[in-house]
Scaffold this active site. Structure first.
Site, PDB file in Angstrom:
ATOM      1  CB  ALA A  10      -0.886  -0.020   1.239  1.00 56.98           C
ATOM      2  CG  MET A  11       3.511   1.703  -2.642  1.00 58.18           C
ATOM      3  SD  MET A  11       4.422   1.542  -4.190  1.00 58.18           S
ATOM      4  CE  MET A  11       5.627   2.875  -4.027  1.00 58.18           C
ATOM      5  CB  SER A  12       0.529   6.631   1.625  1.00 63.28           C
ATOM      6  OG  SER A  12       1.806   6.854   2.199  1.00 63.28           O
ATOM      7  N   GLY A  13       2.656   7.312  -0.976  1.00 67.03           N
ATOM      8  CA  GLY A  13       3.462   8.419  -1.478  1.00 67.03           C
ATOM      9  C   GLY A  13       4.354   9.025  -0.418  1.00 67.03           C
ATOM     10  CB  VAL A  15       9.682   8.670   3.715  1.00 66.18           C
ATOM     11  CG1 VAL A  15       9.240   8.837   5.153  1.00 66.18           C
ATOM     12  CG2 VAL A  15      11.076   8.067   3.650  1.00 66.18           C
ATOM     13  CB  SER A  17       4.027   3.198   2.038  1.00 64.48           C
ATOM     14  OG  SER A  17       3.920   4.462   1.422  1.00 64.48           O
ATOM     15  CG  MET A  36      -6.170   2.061  -1.398  1.00 70.24           C
ATOM     16  SD  MET A  36      -6.980   1.484   0.106  1.00 70.24           S
ATOM     17  CE  MET A  36      -8.526   0.916  -0.544  1.00 70.24           C
ATOM     18  CB  CYS A 111      -9.540   5.397   6.754  1.00 69.44           C
ATOM     19  SG  CYS A 111      -8.833   5.274   5.104  1.00 69.44           S
ATOM     20  N   GLY A 135       3.239   0.767   5.491  1.00 69.65           N
ATOM     21  CA  GLY A 135       4.290   1.495   6.198  1.00 69.65           C
ATOM     22  C   GLY A 135       3.926   1.865   7.621  1.00 69.65           C
ATOM     23  CB  CYS A 209      -6.545  12.450   3.549  1.00 74.77           C
ATOM     24  SG  CYS A 209      -8.016  11.417   3.650  1.00 74.77           S
TER      25      CYS A 209
END
Length: 370
Positions: A10-13, A15, A17, A36, A111, A135, A209
């Site tokens: 799961a890549m949140s953008g 550092v 993840s 996502m 979430c 992450g 968010c």
């Protein structure tokens, strides 16, 4: 760590993840990056107090760009999965409803419970992945003695995110990896540099968010206006513990338990919000000494380290993310309801927040303060 597997990261953008993806890739695993898309950050732009771009919140378009760039750098396939409708239904609308009913919600836990793990695992299975990695700063391990997956606090206590993960089920934990659980944040940044990631020094996201600048009142106004609704009239009375009316307020959503500023009444000594009575539209105020509670009820409980709470159990309990856990006894007080009795009274127990139960490093479970 594992034999070579296919792992969806799961890549949140951010550092954390990104480092997880690079780390698992370098260990020889087959990695697929997933981001996502949960909320269109520009959606409410133009409404008062809703800037189009805010630094420091997760899941923005810039974050998607950063995640894609990391995926290219380390050479993995990368996909953006749109879950905006589900996010609005399961996170944003409950957030709005909770505030309007006088409670103080935490959307990050909703979430994680309803979307990040539930939906990510579904997508991971669809693409043939064996596990999902994130992450988060937490640890997960299987305990042979009790035959259960355990969620544990991380090495870096200052980054502990187990408070937001208390809703994870045994099935979800069995398919989830938290590779940063035994690392500190400086070590993670160093590893990101070693892997040549351009965002090694990117600041952490702090904001919810979908609430730019952290101003949830402006968000409520803007969201309801966009929906063609106006803020319902929840104005009412400010009352003391014994029911004496000492003033008026403009709406219960403007208050949270423990609040001192903005009450709009002057008395000789400081007043704090003690309770919000949504049905009666009353805000109960009193002195600092009245803010402390020894007992509280939690509902919609999820137990992790035990199958059931058969008898009273000594634990420490966190009632906010940054709260130092207080020693307490927990016991079942009804179906899906746990009574918490603290050794020492705790300040500002807030309905709508999570209460998470710990046995040393192990998360026993948690529930929502009612």
């Amino acid at each position: 760590m594992l034999n070579s597997k296919t792992i969806a990261v799961a890549m949140s953008g951010g550092v954390d993840s990104s480092t997880v993806a690079a780390m698992l890739r370098s260990e020889g695993h087959n990695i697929v990056g997933l981001t996502m898309q949960l909320w269109n950050q520009r959606r409410l732009a133009g409404h008062e107090g809703m800037p189009e771009s805010v630094q420091g919140r997760c899941c923005s378009l810039d974050d998607v760009y950063d995640a894609r760039r990391v995926a290219e750098t380390i050479g993995i396939p990368y996909y953006v999965v749109n879950h905006e409708d589900r996010f609005e239904r399961d996170v944003v609308r409950p957030f709005v409803q909770e505030y309007l009913s006088g409670r103080t919600p935490i959307p990050c836990s909703l979430c994680n419970n309803h979307l990040k793990f539930d939906q990510l695992l579904t997508v991971a299975q669809q693409i043939g992945a064996d596990a999902v990695a994130t992450g988060h700063y937490a640890r997960v391990e299987f305990n042979d003695e009790c035959g259960r997956w355990l969620l544990k606090r991380p090495t870096d206590r200052s980054k502990d995110q187990t408070y937001f993960l208390f809703g994870l089920t045994q099935e979800q934990l069995s398919q989830t990896l938290f590779p940063l659980g035994s690392m500190t944040k400086p070590e993670v940044r160093e590893l990101a540099r070693k892997h040549g990631l351009a965002l090694a020094d990117k600041p952490d996201s702090q904001e919810i968010c979908f609430v730019p600048g952290g101003d949830y009142k402006k968000f409520l106004d803007a969201y309801l206006a966009e929906q063609g609704d106006s803020l319902p009239d929840t104005a009412g009375e400010l009352v003391t513990i014994d029911g004496r009316v000492i003033g008026e307020h403009t709406g219960i959503h403007n208050f949270t338990v423990g609040q001192r500023k903005g009450l709009g009444v002057a008395t000789g000594s400081p007043l704090y919000v003690l309770q919000i009575k949504g049905d009666a539209r009353q805000v109960v105020v009193g002195g600092q000494e009245n803010l402390y509670s020894r007992t509280m009820l939690t509902r919609r409980v999820n137990l992790i380290s035990i199958n059931e709470l058969a008898e009273p159990m000594r634990v420490s309990v966190k009632i906010r993310h940054r709260h130092e856990p207080g020693a307490a006894v927990i016991e079942m007080s009804g179906t899906d309801e746990i009574l918490v009795t603290f050794d020492q009274p705790q300040r500002a127990v807030t309905p709508g927040q999570a209460a998470v139960f710990y046995d040393s490093d192990v998360v026993v479970g948690g529930g929502w303060i009612s």
